[in-house]
Design an enzyme around this catalytic site. Sequence first.
Site, PDB file in Angstrom:
ATOM      1  CD  GLU A  64      45.263  32.810  30.619  1.00 16.76           C
ATOM      2  OE1 GLU A  64      46.174  33.659  30.579  1.00 16.76           O
ATOM      3  OE2 GLU A  64      44.936  32.199  31.643  1.00 16.76           O
ATOM      4  CG  ASN A 101      41.216  37.879  35.238  1.00 23.82           C
ATOM      5  OD1 ASN A 101      41.068  37.572  36.432  1.00 23.82           O
ATOM      6  ND2 ASN A 101      42.291  37.558  34.538  1.00 23.82           N
ATOM      7  CG  HIS A 108      48.327  28.992  34.195  1.00 24.93           C
ATOM      8  ND1 HIS A 108      49.616  28.647  34.562  1.00 24.93           N
ATOM      9  CD2 HIS A 108      48.137  30.252  34.645  1.00 24.93           C
ATOM     10  CE1 HIS A 108      50.173  29.668  35.214  1.00 24.93           C
ATOM     11  NE2 HIS A 108      49.289  30.646  35.280  1.00 24.93           N
ATOM     12  NE  ARG A 154      42.188  33.364  35.408  1.00 26.91           N
ATOM     13  CZ  ARG A 154      43.257  33.688  36.112  1.00 26.91           C
ATOM     14  NH1 ARG A 154      43.436  34.940  36.513  1.00 26.91           N
ATOM     15  NH2 ARG A 154      44.156  32.795  36.406  1.00 26.91           N
ATOM     16  NE  ARG A 188      51.984  31.461  42.719  1.00 27.47           N
ATOM     17  CZ  ARG A 188      51.298  31.682  41.590  1.00 27.47           C
ATOM     18  NH1 ARG A 188      51.598  31.015  40.497  1.00 27.47           N
ATOM     19  NH2 ARG A 188      50.309  32.544  41.577  1.00 27.47           N
TER      20      ARG A 188
END
Length: 402
Positions: free
Chosen positions: A386, A11, A182, A93, A243
């Site tokens: 993940e 990743n 996601h 990823r 965010r």
Amino acid sequence: MSEGTRILVLNAGSSSLKYQLIDMLDGSRPASGLVERIGEANGRLLHTPRGGAARETLQVFPDHDAALKAVAEELAADGLGLDSPELAAIGHRVVHGGQRFTAPTVITDEVLAEIRRLIPVAPLHNPANITGIEVARALRPDLPQVAVFDTAFHASMPEHAARYAIDKALADEHRVRRYGFHGTSHQYVARATARLLGKDPVGLNVIVLHLGNGASASAVAGGVCVETSMGLTPLEGLVMGTRSGDIDAGVVFHLHRVGGLSVDEIDDLLNRRSGLLGLCGDNDMREIMRRAEAGDEDAALAFRTYVHHLRKYIGAYYAVLGRVDAIAFTAGVGENAAPVREAATAGLEELGIAVDPELNSIRSGEARVISPRYARVTVAVVPTDEELEIAQQCFALVHQAV
Ligand code: AMP
């Protein structure tokens, strides 16, 4: 085809490289780690072999190439080098797969070129992912390398959910639509929730709430994503650590015309200085709950705002699905913050939603039900993984490609 059973999951972020070596025979992790502050003066590699002590290396890693080579050396020192026959593939990823990549994909020059063409819609993420792929391919050009896309699980969203109601031709020209992110987490958690309930995912409607520093919700009907809260970029949807989540686009014009902020400044404001951080100066839910408990008004308002938006999404996705069998909380906040789970579901008994305070307060790393027996909707805490999802998808693809 390789007889290997291990997948190296990479990743790559703009200045970091996270990795996990996963053995698909039993899901174990022979090694994992991360390189931080790539390209900076104070780089750091933290390598953790299974069952052993973590090893820290403090040095400059000028680029991702140097970082991955250092990781390869650490792995080799544990007898897990990139040339090991047990390594079946490297899974990457990749944040944005656009409309083209709706499933894990073996990386070829053409695939890499297409991921590069998506940079305009994912300027913060895809360049780093591409660098990770290039570096790994250079080190092991003969090994299958697979891209697993954050957007892929959401590609099943119906067109009316994926569209913004703006000029259609202009939107198509600039590939402006809702992609969602996601995805590997939502997919993993939806399936793990079905497993927890002992049900076939095909018959199950689940609302997945991935509440990490970034946060997103999804509505999953029979294992298929039908709606998710992030959009063209990860900015849309829930209130997040830094965010804003949903915001009237008019705010952008206003801040530009009246506030005098440039587009880049507004981008920075909404992505990195808003959300919980913007509301109270902290983006860590632990600290916010501690401050709110101690009577801090800003922290209390940040908590309430966060929860209010979360509840709106639960209600909205209830309506999207028509029938909800389960709500799954996951990621840092979802897995650990019992007060968030309690507040987000309070007073929803009419919808069949309730949380048992005692079950909710149990701390555990296992998937668990926190709703009372009588509740029509099962509320659960389901830890996400993940990397395992990426490894599984990658392994299935290289074996299917025989
Ligand atoms: P993630 O992005 O999934 O790693 O989640 C990171 C976020 O989870 C942190 O910024 C915290 O806000 C939150 N978090 C982690 N541990 C806890 C905890 N024990 N209680 C509340 N929030 C937590």
